[in-house]
Design a protein around this motif. Structure first.
Motif, PDB file in Angstrom:
ATOM      1  N   GLY A 182       0.818  -1.203   0.000  1.00 23.24           N
ATOM      2  CA  GLY A 182       0.000   0.000   0.000  1.00 23.24           C
ATOM      3  C   GLY A 182       0.852   1.254   0.000  1.00 23.24           C
ATOM      4  O   GLY A 182       0.602   2.199  -0.758  1.00 23.24           O
ATOM      5  N   LYS A 183       1.872   1.269   0.839  1.00 23.40           N
ATOM      6  CA  LYS A 183       2.768   2.430   0.917  1.00 23.40           C
ATOM      7  C   LYS A 183       3.501   2.632  -0.396  1.00 23.40           C
ATOM      8  O   LYS A 183       3.715   3.766  -0.849  1.00 23.40           O
ATOM      9  CB  LYS A 183       3.736   2.233   2.084  1.00 23.40           C
ATOM     10  N   GLU A 184       3.913   1.545  -1.054  1.00 26.67           N
ATOM     11  CA  GLU A 184       4.652   1.661  -2.310  1.00 26.67           C
ATOM     12  C   GLU A 184       3.799   2.279  -3.414  1.00 26.67           C
ATOM     13  O   GLU A 184       4.330   2.928  -4.328  1.00 26.67           O
ATOM     14  CB  GLU A 184       5.173   0.287  -2.734  1.00 26.67           C
ATOM     15  N   VAL A 185       2.491   2.088  -3.332  1.00 28.03           N
ATOM     16  CA  VAL A 185       1.589   2.747  -4.279  1.00 28.03           C
ATOM     17  C   VAL A 185       1.393   4.205  -3.892  1.00 28.03           C
ATOM     18  O   VAL A 185       1.519   5.122  -4.719  1.00 28.03           O
ATOM     19  CB  VAL A 185       0.228   2.023  -4.332  1.00 28.03           C
ATOM     20  N   ILE A 186       1.088   4.420  -2.630  1.00 26.51           N
ATOM     21  CA  ILE A 186       0.740   5.764  -2.156  1.00 26.51           C
ATOM     22  C   ILE A 186       1.862   6.762  -2.398  1.00 26.51           C
ATOM     23  O   ILE A 186       1.621   7.917  -2.763  1.00 26.51           O
ATOM     24  CB  ILE A 186       0.379   5.702  -0.655  1.00 26.51           C
ATOM     25  N   GLU A 187       3.116   6.335  -2.229  1.00 23.45           N
ATOM     26  CA  GLU A 187       4.244   7.265  -2.332  1.00 23.45           C
ATOM     27  C   GLU A 187       4.446   7.800  -3.743  1.00 23.45           C
ATOM     28  O   GLU A 187       5.191   8.758  -3.950  1.00 23.45           O
ATOM     29  CB  GLU A 187       5.525   6.598  -1.831  1.00 23.45           C
ATOM     30  N   LYS A 188       3.773   7.203  -4.718  1.00 18.88           N
ATOM     31  CA  LYS A 188       3.895   7.665  -6.102  1.00 18.88           C
ATOM     32  C   LYS A 188       2.986   8.863  -6.392  1.00 18.88           C
ATOM     33  O   LYS A 188       3.073   9.442  -7.472  1.00 18.88           O
ATOM     34  CB  LYS A 188       3.555   6.535  -7.073  1.00 18.88           C
ATOM     35  N   SER A 279      -5.794  10.586   2.029  1.00 17.16           N
ATOM     36  CA  SER A 279      -6.582  11.547   1.265  1.00 17.16           C
ATOM     37  C   SER A 279      -5.733  11.995   0.088  1.00 17.16           C
ATOM     38  O   SER A 279      -4.538  12.273   0.245  1.00 17.16           O
ATOM     39  CB  SER A 279      -7.003  12.735   2.134  1.00 17.16           C
ATOM     40  N   VAL A 280      -6.340  12.051  -1.085  1.00 12.44           N
ATOM     41  CA  VAL A 280      -5.603  12.341  -2.305  1.00 12.44           C
ATOM     42  C   VAL A 280      -6.466  13.225  -3.203  1.00 12.44           C
ATOM     43  O   VAL A 280      -7.693  13.074  -3.221  1.00 12.44           O
ATOM     44  CB  VAL A 280      -5.217  11.020  -3.029  1.00 12.44           C
ATOM     45  N   PRO A 281      -5.878  14.161  -3.932  1.00 14.96           N
ATOM     46  CA  PRO A 281      -6.665  14.959  -4.870  1.00 14.96           C
ATOM     47  C   PRO A 281      -7.435  14.068  -5.833  1.00 14.96           C
ATOM     48  O   PRO A 281      -6.918  13.028  -6.267  1.00 14.96           O
ATOM     49  CB  PRO A 281      -5.601  15.799  -5.586  1.00 14.96           C
ATOM     50  N   ASP A 286      -8.483   7.519  -9.457  1.00 15.76           N
ATOM     51  CA  ASP A 286      -8.679   6.365 -10.342  1.00 15.76           C
ATOM     52  C   ASP A 286      -7.358   5.698 -10.693  1.00 15.76           C
ATOM     53  O   ASP A 286      -7.235   4.466 -10.708  1.00 15.76           O
ATOM     54  CB  ASP A 286      -9.409   6.783 -11.621  1.00 15.76           C
ATOM     55  N   GLU A 287      -6.353   6.520 -10.984  1.00 14.09           N
ATOM     56  CA  GLU A 287      -5.038   5.979 -11.315  1.00 14.09           C
ATOM     57  C   GLU A 287      -4.445   5.230 -10.131  1.00 14.09           C
ATOM     58  O   GLU A 287      -3.826   4.171 -10.293  1.00 14.09           O
ATOM     59  CB  GLU A 287      -4.111   7.118 -11.742  1.00 14.09           C
ATOM     60  N   MET A 288      -4.642   5.751  -8.931  1.00 20.99           N
ATOM     61  CA  MET A 288      -4.138   5.084  -7.738  1.00 20.99           C
ATOM     62  C   MET A 288      -4.828   3.730  -7.536  1.00 20.99           C
ATOM     63  O   MET A 288      -4.171   2.730  -7.207  1.00 20.99           O
ATOM     64  CB  MET A 288      -4.339   5.970  -6.505  1.00 20.99           C
ATOM     65  N   ARG A 294      -2.732  -3.505  -9.762  1.00 18.05           N
ATOM     66  CA  ARG A 294      -1.512  -4.060 -10.355  1.00 18.05           C
ATOM     67  C   ARG A 294      -0.553  -4.596  -9.296  1.00 18.05           C
ATOM     68  O   ARG A 294       0.290  -5.443  -9.589  1.00 18.05           O
ATOM     69  CB  ARG A 294      -0.808  -2.991 -11.208  1.00 18.05           C
ATOM     70  N   LYS A 295      -0.678  -4.098  -8.080  1.00 16.33           N
ATOM     71  CA  LYS A 295       0.160  -4.565  -6.972  1.00 16.33           C
ATOM     72  C   LYS A 295      -0.287  -5.909  -6.422  1.00 16.33           C
ATOM     73  O   LYS A 295       0.407  -6.531  -5.611  1.00 16.33           O
ATOM     74  CB  LYS A 295       0.149  -3.529  -5.835  1.00 16.33           C
ATOM     75  N   HIS A 296      -1.487  -6.363  -6.839  1.00 14.99           N
ATOM     76  CA  HIS A 296      -2.041  -7.624  -6.324  1.00 14.99           C
ATOM     77  C   HIS A 296      -2.076  -7.624  -4.796  1.00 14.99           C
ATOM     78  O   HIS A 296      -1.489  -8.489  -4.128  1.00 14.99           O
ATOM     79  CB  HIS A 296      -1.245  -8.822  -6.835  1.00 14.99           C
ATOM     80  N   MET A 297      -2.765  -6.635  -4.269  1.00  7.65           N
ATOM     81  CA  MET A 297      -2.894  -6.479  -2.823  1.00  7.65           C
ATOM     82  C   MET A 297      -3.521  -7.722  -2.191  1.00  7.65           C
ATOM     83  O   MET A 297      -4.391  -8.365  -2.775  1.00  7.65           O
ATOM     84  CB  MET A 297      -3.741  -5.250  -2.512  1.00  7.65           C
ATOM     85  N   ASP A 298      -3.081  -8.049  -0.978  1.00  5.55           N
ATOM     86  CA  ASP A 298      -3.664  -9.158  -0.221  1.00  5.55           C
ATOM     87  C   ASP A 298      -4.955  -8.743   0.478  1.00  5.55           C
ATOM     88  O   ASP A 298      -5.598  -9.567   1.126  1.00  5.55           O
ATOM     89  CB  ASP A 298      -2.668  -9.651   0.825  1.00  5.55           C
ATOM     90  N   THR A 299      -5.295  -7.468   0.387  1.00  4.92           N
ATOM     91  CA  THR A 299      -6.457  -6.921   1.086  1.00  4.92           C
ATOM     92  C   THR A 299      -7.351  -6.172   0.095  1.00  4.92           C
ATOM     93  O   THR A 299      -6.986  -5.971  -1.057  1.00  4.92           O
ATOM     94  CB  THR A 299      -5.998  -5.953   2.196  1.00  4.92           C
ATOM     95  N   THR A 300      -8.515  -5.760   0.563  1.00  6.76           N
ATOM     96  CA  THR A 300      -9.470  -5.051  -0.286  1.00  6.76           C
ATOM     97  C   THR A 300      -9.337  -3.550  -0.089  1.00  6.76           C
ATOM     98  O   THR A 300      -9.431  -3.048   1.028  1.00  6.76           O
ATOM     99  CB  THR A 300     -10.915  -5.484   0.040  1.00  6.76           C
ATOM    100  N   VAL A 301      -9.124  -2.833  -1.184  1.00  5.90           N
ATOM    101  CA  VAL A 301      -9.010  -1.380  -1.166  1.00  5.90           C
ATOM    102  C   VAL A 301     -10.373  -0.778  -1.492  1.00  5.90           C
ATOM    103  O   VAL A 301     -11.055  -1.241  -2.397  1.00  5.90           O
ATOM    104  CB  VAL A 301      -7.958  -0.893  -2.180  1.00  5.90           C
ATOM    105  N   SER A 302     -10.771   0.252  -0.760  1.00  6.79           N
ATOM    106  CA  SER A 302     -12.072   0.872  -1.018  1.00  6.79           C
ATOM    107  C   SER A 302     -11.988   2.387  -0.923  1.00  6.79           C
ATOM    108  O   SER A 302     -11.206   2.931  -0.144  1.00  6.79           O
ATOM    109  CB  SER A 302     -13.136   0.349  -0.045  1.00  6.79           C
TER     110      SER A 302
END
Length: 322
Positions: A182-188, A279-281, A286-288, A294-302
């Protein structure tokens, strides 16, 4: 805490003033150290799994600040009456999770205690200009949560011997999952604020973020991802005492009119090793979300809501399906 002296240091970038997830101390122009500590009593029966969950929970604060964990120390309380092999299994679970995080475990400290306790003291690194903080949310931002909630309620159902095998397996998977991906996605992305969801429950941490950011969070309760079985168990009243304590602490800051009681219980449910709330603009949301896939998270993102101009309450809850 009120009796503690105030410490001042120009290199202390994040202290206790904003109730953030960890302390951050600047080392050089490009390196800051993140420091955190956490431990708790067993939330599952299996010692190895408990070690994994406790370690994932301790490591989470580093990710919540935008950093990478590097060095960890064990913190142990253990009764003399229990088999030392149990402690060995707890430590093995923790060590494997530290290794998965890419950090090193370098010993620790133990004391005799009437009840087992385990966790980590963790140091990590982050660029001083890339720290995630739990304040800074702007009106118009989208709120994204990287894990399902409801672990406290599922664990209460386990104690009552009413939890299904499937519910237990999902809860363990979520609690033992690192927030690394999750952090590796967010930091982008240019996120405005971030925290991890733990003992105060989703609403408790949302109140902290909204208050520190001087905004109001609008949450859509039926868009939030919940653990399997958690809603059913909440309707049955299998709610931990901590949820009621959380509600008592911040309930006056939440507009919950028209929302069914079991949702309130779920949102105040204390989480163990919960996900990252960011929180993100809106133009990046959608891109996030695609990046999380694509990261194949082990959890559900909402996507759980939006940030609004500050109103009479810090949080407004909405329920569409009744």
């Amino acid at each position: 805490m009120g009796k503690l002296p105030k410490f001042q240091d120009d290199r202390l970038l994040v202290g206790i003033e904003t109730s953030d997830d960890a302390a951050v101390y600047q080392i050089t122009d490009e390196i800051a150290m993140i420091q955190t500590v956490d431990f708790f009593t067993p939330v599952v029966d299996d010692p190895y799994t408990f070690g994994q969950i406790a370690a994932a929970n301790s490591l989470s604060d580093i990710y919540a600040m935008g950093g990478e964990p590097k060095v960890a120390l064990n913190i142990v309380g253990f009764p003399n009456c229990l088999d030392p092999e149990i402690l060995g299994d707890i430590l093995a679970g923790g060590a494997d999770k530290v290794k998965e995080a890419g950090a090193v475990l370098v010993g620790g400290h133990s004391v005799q205690d009437d009840e087992p306790k385990y966790g980590l003291c963790v140091s990590g690194f982050v660029h001083p200009k890339k720290i995630f903080k739990n304040h800074g949310s702007k009106p118009g931002d989208v709120l994204i949560l990287t894990k399902q909630i409801g672990s406290g309620i599922v664990n209460t159902a386990v104690k009552a011997e009413m939890a299904s095998k499937e519910a237990v397996e999902e809860a363990v998977k979520v609690m033992s999952s690192l927030n690394k991906k999750g952090k590796e996605v967010i930091e982008k992305y240019p996120v405005t604020a971030c925290t991890d969801i733990t003992g105060f429950g989703l609403l408790g941490h949302c109140v902290e973020m909204a208050s520190a950011s001087d905004v109001t969070f609008s949450l859509h309760v039926d868009q939030i991802a919940y653990l399997q079985g958690a809603m059913e168990y909440a309707k049955m009243g299998l709610v931990p005492a901590g949820a009621y304590q959380n509600r008592e602490y911040s309930g006056t800051q939440v507009d919950m009119e028209g929302v069914e009681e079991h949702y309130i219980d779920l949102l105040y449910d204390p989480q163990t090793s919960g996900g990252l709330l960011v929180s993100v603009p809106p133009e990046y949301a959608d891109e996030m979300l695609e990046e999380f896939k694509r990261k194949h998270m082990d959890t559900t993102v909402s996507v759980i809501g939006t940030v609004e101009e500050k109103g009479d309450k810090l949080i407004r809850l909405y329920q569409e399906n009744r």
